[in-house]
Design an enzyme around this catalytic site. Structure first.
Site, PDB file in Angstrom:
ATOM      1  N   ASP A   5      -1.491  -0.638   6.148  1.00 55.37           N
ATOM      2  CA  ASP A   5      -1.677   0.039   7.426  1.00 55.37           C
ATOM      3  C   ASP A   5      -3.137   0.090   7.856  1.00 55.37           C
ATOM      4  OD1 ASP A   5      -2.303   3.497   6.905  1.00 55.37           O
ATOM      5  OD2 ASP A   5      -2.352   1.947   5.369  1.00 55.37           O
ATOM      6  N   ASP A  49      -0.100   5.075   1.051  1.00 50.20           N
ATOM      7  CA  ASP A  49      -0.294   6.057   2.124  1.00 50.20           C
ATOM      8  C   ASP A  49      -0.312   5.369   3.486  1.00 50.20           C
ATOM      9  OD1 ASP A  49      -0.825   8.533   0.472  1.00 50.20           O
ATOM     10  OD2 ASP A  49      -2.351   7.194  -0.335  1.00 50.20           O
ATOM     11  N   ASP A 102       0.866  -1.167   0.000  1.00 52.82           N
ATOM     12  CA  ASP A 102       0.000   0.000   0.000  1.00 52.82           C
ATOM     13  C   ASP A 102       0.912   1.229   0.000  1.00 52.82           C
ATOM     14  OD1 ASP A 102      -2.389   1.598   0.436  1.00 52.82           O
ATOM     15  OD2 ASP A 102      -1.714   1.784   2.516  1.00 52.82           O
TER      16      ASP A 102
END
Length: 205
Positions: A182, A20, A18
């Site tokens: 995250d 961000d 991922d």
């Protein structure tokens, strides 16, 4: 400083990251942009505070707006609000240089040196993802970037499509991949794709 993630001892055939909050510490800036756009479109002050924002991590922006409409009984235009949020984010980026997350970017550099396939699978549209990578100075590291622009509408995270396409472009079987994420929607997407998932935690002192 506490490590953001524990790197796996197992060696995988393909690695998916991922963007961000996983490669680049851009989440606070995204949240500021969201709050500006939502306020301008009639969302209440209690909508999309930090915890709710984090819970939607990795989802495509129009899907987030649609979910907020459902939660708060609103009728915001998903595409228009998403576009306004992206504009605010781009404007904020002009005055900010985003920091990388050392553990994951360090792993990417190691994979590159060893010739092991890796890719980005992000909930950000391509334009925003490239701006984020440029701000952090790591855009040249990533030849494969999969975004919601590359899958059918409504098939972003927590659906597995973005990660499955990343595996396909790497030439690796999905079950031989690991995903670094995250946020829960991204981890759900990894599980749905048959991939292992590793959590990247928030910044700590």
């Amino acid at each position: 400083m506490t490590p953001r993630c524990i790197l796996p001892e197992k060696v995988y055939a393909g690695y998916i990251f991922d963007l961000d909050g996983t490669l680049v510490d851009s989440m606070p800036l995204h949240h500021r942009a969201w709050r500006m756009a939502l306020k301008n479109n009639g969302a209440p002050d209690e909508a999309f505070l930090w915890d709710e924002f984090v819970a939607h991590g990795g989802m495509a922006a129009p899907d987030i707006v649609a979910d907020l409409n459902r939660i708060y009984g609103l009728s915001m235009d998903p595409e228009a609000v998403a576009a306004e949020k992206r504009a605010h984010y781009d404007a904020l980026l002009e005055t900010e240089q985003l920091p990388i997350i050392p553990e994951t970017v360090g792993l990417v550099r190691d994979l590159q040196a060893k010739g092991i396939p890796y890719a980005i699978g992000t909930g950000s549209v391509r334009h925003g993802a490239l701006n984020t990578l440029r701000s952090a100075g790591i855009e040249a590291l990533f030849p494969i970037i999969i975004t919601p622009d590359d899958v059918p509408p409504g098939r972003g995270k927590p659906n597995p499509d973005i990660f499955l396409l990343a595996a396909e472009q790497m030439g690796v079987e999905p079950t031989a991949c690991v995903v670094f994420e995250d946020a829960e929607p991204g981890l759900q997407a990894a599980a749905a794709a048959g991939m292992d998932g590793i959590t990247v935690g928030p910044a700590q002192g």
